[in-house]
Design an enzyme around this catalytic site. Structure first.
Site, PDB file in Angstrom:
ATOM      1  N   GLY A   1      23.686  29.442  -2.770  1.00 44.02           N
ATOM      2  CA  GLY A   1      22.478  30.284  -2.717  1.00 44.02           C
ATOM      3  C   GLY A   1      21.846  30.383  -4.097  1.00 44.02           C
ATOM      4  CG  HIS A   2      23.904  32.341  -7.348  1.00 46.51           C
ATOM      5  ND1 HIS A   2      25.197  32.533  -6.925  1.00 46.51           N
ATOM      6  CD2 HIS A   2      23.413  33.575  -7.614  1.00 46.51           C
ATOM      7  CE1 HIS A   2      25.476  33.836  -6.940  1.00 46.51           C
ATOM      8  NE2 HIS A   2      24.420  34.491  -7.354  1.00 46.51           N
TER       9      HIS A   2
HETATM   10  P1  AMP Z   1      23.731  38.012  -7.885  1.00 42.50           P
HETATM   11  O1  AMP Z   1      24.493  37.055  -8.739  1.00 42.50           O
HETATM   12  O2  AMP Z   1      24.440  38.364  -6.622  1.00 42.50           O
HETATM   13  O3  AMP Z   1      23.216  39.195  -8.651  1.00 42.50           O
HETATM   14  O4  AMP Z   1      22.440  37.223  -7.409  1.00 42.50           O
HETATM   15  C1  AMP Z   1      21.571  36.600  -8.306  1.00 42.50           C
HETATM   16  C2  AMP Z   1      20.335  36.154  -7.580  1.00 42.50           C
HETATM   17  O5  AMP Z   1      20.698  35.226  -6.553  1.00 42.50           O
HETATM   18  C3  AMP Z   1      19.605  37.310  -6.879  1.00 42.50           C
HETATM   19  O6  AMP Z   1      18.203  37.115  -6.998  1.00 42.50           O
HETATM   20  C4  AMP Z   1      20.062  37.164  -5.452  1.00 42.50           C
HETATM   21  O7  AMP Z   1      19.156  37.700  -4.510  1.00 42.50           O
HETATM   22  C5  AMP Z   1      20.166  35.652  -5.321  1.00 42.50           C
HETATM   23  N1  AMP Z   1      21.044  35.296  -4.213  1.00 42.50           N
HETATM   24  C6  AMP Z   1      22.294  35.773  -3.981  1.00 42.50           C
HETATM   25  N2  AMP Z   1      22.765  35.280  -2.817  1.00 42.50           N
HETATM   26  C7  AMP Z   1      21.799  34.490  -2.305  1.00 42.50           C
HETATM   27  C8  AMP Z   1      21.679  33.704  -1.116  1.00 42.50           C
HETATM   28  N3  AMP Z   1      22.645  33.639  -0.205  1.00 42.50           N
HETATM   29  N4  AMP Z   1      20.537  33.006  -0.923  1.00 42.50           N
HETATM   30  C9  AMP Z   1      19.529  33.061  -1.829  1.00 42.50           C
HETATM   31  N5  AMP Z   1      19.574  33.783  -2.969  1.00 42.50           N
HETATM   32  C10 AMP Z   1      20.692  34.487  -3.200  1.00 42.50           C
END
Ligand code: AMP
Length: 305
Positions: free
Chosen positions: A38-39
């Site tokens: 996702g990232h």
């Molecule tokens: P985090 O590391 O969880 O703070 O996420 C960093 C970024 O990645 C944030 O903008 C999240 O919304 C995005 N993100 C996390 N999981 C996903 C996913 N499954 N699909 C798309 N973007 C994601």
């Protein structure tokens, strides 16, 4: 293209100034690391749309509550660097906590409670202030042309958009669709906490949202009916959500109460508990006739039904 890891903000600023002098378009993907596909999709998009991509990796203590998982949050910088390199990112900015919050740091940035105290904010009262404080610091350092955020954290996107508008950050915000596992579960760094039995329960989260998506695509407009169907689906796995709410997608402060309108966000927070260990997962769908929303709903249906 080589990837450079920078930990000191002074080094980052020097680097960013060089890019700015060359009028490079900078894309920025803020993360807490433990990167997954996702990232990766956000990073790939930034690489495609900018001259230079910065990924920040920072487990921000200010966005965790006192009883939350700050200490056990996964930290996997080596694997993260590989993923960033594969996707073509230029810089990882991985500051130390003291680097961003030195002794005497005394400022918070917060968006009004009508947006930050609802939904997740009810259960994580200091969370969004932690997010907006760190994102504003990072935006000052990285000065991106484009900021990439995931729809998975929909309330976070709306709050950051509000902050950028109000504080006049000259950055364009790009929201990327939620990347899902083959059974529909939204990818999350916290999925790593799930043992197999908990992982099976978690698969009911996208199934519940899919019930609502199916109803919407088949002209069912009753919010209550759709909500009950989703709750029933969760109940099959013994799950009761913290919240399952229908709100206007462009204005989360407004609930959608009786009949669905196009442009409704359905947002869910679900703790998955097993053997006394609880993992809190969130997910959402946008009910809209926009082609990209319809595509996302179809993908969810294909993976879950
Ligand atoms: P985090 O590391 O969880 O703070 O996420 C960093 C970024 O990645 C944030 O903008 C999240 O919304 C995005 N993100 C996390 N999981 C996903 C996913 N499954 N699909 C798309 N973007 C994601």
């Amino acid at each position: 293209m080589t990837l450079t890891v920078i930990t000191q903000k002074e080094d980052l600023l020097t680097h960013i100034n060089q890019q700015k002098e060359q009028r490079k378009k900078i894309g920025f993907v803020p993360t807490m690391g433990a990167l997954h596909a996702g990232h990766g999709s956000l990073i790939a998009r930034s690489v495609a749309e900018n001259d230079h991509t910065v990924v920040s990796i920072f487990v921000n203590p200010k966005q965790f509550g006192p009883t939350e998982d700050l200490d056990k949050y996964p930290r996997t910088l080596n694997a993260d660097s590989q993923l960033c390199a594969q996707q073509g990112a230029n810089i990882i900015f991985a500051p130390h906590v003291q680097g961003l919050y030195p002794e005497g740091f005394a400022t918070t940035v917060s968006v009004a409670p009508n947006l930050s105290s609802i939904l997740c904010g009810q259960f994580r009262p200091t969370h969004f202030t932690g997010v907006t404080t760190v994102v504003s610091l990072l935006l000052h350092l990285v000065q991106p042309t484009n900021l990439y955020l995931g729809q998975k954290d929909y309330q976070q996107v709306q709050i950051i958009k509000q902050m950028c508008r109000d504080l006049m950050f000259p950055t364009n915000i790009v929201t990327a669709p939620t990347f899902r596992e083959t059974d529909g579960l939204a990818m999350s760094s916290r999925n790593q906490y799930l043992v197999p039995e908990a992982r099976q329960k978690a698969a009911f989260i996208p199934k519940a949202l899919a019930k609502i998506a199916y109803g919407y695509l088949n002209q069912e407009l009753s919010v209550e009916k759709l909500k009950q169907e989703a709750l029933l689906e969760l109940k099959q796995a013994g799950l009761t959500p913290q919240y399952l709410e229908f709100r206007l997608a462009h204005d989360l402060t407004k609930t959608v109460d009786s009949h669905l309108t196009d442009d409704t966000a359905v947002l869910l927070a679900q703790p998955v508990e097993l053997n006394g260990i609880s993992t809190r997962l969130i997910d959402n769908i946008i009910l809209s006739r926009q082609p990209h929303s319809i595509d996302s709903l179809h993908t969810l249906l294909q993976r879950t039904l």
